[in-house]
Design an enzyme around this catalytic site. Structure first.
Site, PDB file in Angstrom:
ATOM      1  N   HIS A 174       0.868  -1.176   0.000  1.00  0.00           N
ATOM      2  CA  HIS A 174       0.000   0.000   0.000  1.00  0.00           C
ATOM      3  C   HIS A 174       0.908   1.230   0.000  1.00  0.00           C
ATOM      4  O   HIS A 174       1.665   1.456   0.930  1.00  0.00           O
ATOM      5  CB  HIS A 174      -0.901   0.008   1.243  1.00  0.00           C
ATOM      6  CG  HIS A 174      -1.958   1.047   1.177  1.00  0.00           C
ATOM      7  ND1 HIS A 174      -3.220   0.787   0.701  1.00  0.00           N
ATOM      8  CD2 HIS A 174      -1.943   2.355   1.491  1.00  0.00           C
ATOM      9  CE1 HIS A 174      -3.931   1.891   0.734  1.00  0.00           C
ATOM     10  NE2 HIS A 174      -3.172   2.858   1.216  1.00  0.00           N
ATOM     11  N   CYS A 175       0.846   1.992  -1.077  1.00  0.00           N
ATOM     12  CA  CYS A 175       1.763   3.119  -1.254  1.00  0.00           C
ATOM     13  C   CYS A 175       1.226   4.346  -0.527  1.00  0.00           C
ATOM     14  O   CYS A 175       0.121   4.812  -0.816  1.00  0.00           O
ATOM     15  CB  CYS A 175       1.934   3.421  -2.738  1.00  0.00           C
ATOM     16  SG  CYS A 175       3.082   4.764  -3.049  1.00  0.00           S
ATOM     17  N   PRO A 176       1.996   4.909   0.403  1.00  0.00           N
ATOM     18  CA  PRO A 176       1.510   6.100   1.112  1.00  0.00           C
ATOM     19  C   PRO A 176       1.525   7.361   0.243  1.00  0.00           C
ATOM     20  O   PRO A 176       0.838   8.321   0.554  1.00  0.00           O
ATOM     21  CB  PRO A 176       2.484   6.236   2.287  1.00  0.00           C
ATOM     22  CG  PRO A 176       3.722   5.561   1.827  1.00  0.00           C
ATOM     23  CD  PRO A 176       3.296   4.465   0.916  1.00  0.00           C
TER      24      PRO A 176
END
Length: 190
Positions: A174-176
């Site tokens: 999950h890319c911030p």
């Protein structure tokens, strides 16, 4: 032979017509069963993660330096060196990065639909007896795991994203920065 066939108007009047039937509702799309924290727009064509602000902050971090470069540095190159290619390359790279960021942030990450249980059995159902199953696919044993949240056996390489609250097929992370999941299907765009 054309003389023996009844006229077309006679065929239309001989069909029974039921005036009491109502039109059936169209079938639900797959994204209606995704009960996670995602934002879904345009009939499921645009799917964003729960952290929508991250995308806009990242976009701002790209656009502001690009505008400053265009306003301050590019005129210097054009005036002193007559190098228009710097502006052209800069605008192409900026456009490419914004388009790929947007496509990555709002594309379908491969959400696995949740298991649909009847409301009467949903509260009493505690999952299968075994949380793992082995399937023989093309002569290889494949382990699949049960997800208690989504009530479904997950395919190999899929995980439950606790930020989005969905099982994701071929999940990477999950890319911030974009507020969405990165999966193998959209990694080439990223």
């Amino acid at each position: 032979m054309a003389d023996t066939l009844p006229p077309l108007s006679a065929l239309n009047h001989s069909l029974p017509v039921d005036t009491n039937t109502t039109l059936s509702t169209p079938p639900k799309r797959a994204y209606h069963s995704w009960q996670g924290n995602n934002t879904i727009c345009c009939n499921g064509r645009i799917i964003g993660g729960p952290q929508k602000n991250n995308y806009f902050w990242t976009l701002l971090l790209i656009v502001v330096p690009s505008v400053l470069f265009t306003a301050v540095v590019c005129p210097h190159y054009i005036e002193h060196y007559h190098a228009y290619y710097v502006v052209i390359v800069h605008l192409l790279l900026c456009t490419l990065s914004i388009v790929s960021l947007t496509m990555t942030a709002f594309s379908d990450p491969g959400i696995i639909p949740r298991g649909i249980l009847p409301p009467s059995s949903a509260s009493s159902y505690h999952g299968p007896a075994h949380l793992r199953q082995r399937l023989c696919i093309s002569g290889q044993l494949i382990d699949i795991k049960w997800c208690n949240t989504c009530k479904v056996f997950r395919p190999p390489r899929s995980f439950h994203c606790y930020i989005c609250n969905n099982c994701i097929e071929r999940f990477d992370h999950h890319c911030p920065w974009i507020g969405n999941r990165l999966v193998c299907a959209i990694i080439c765009v990223f």
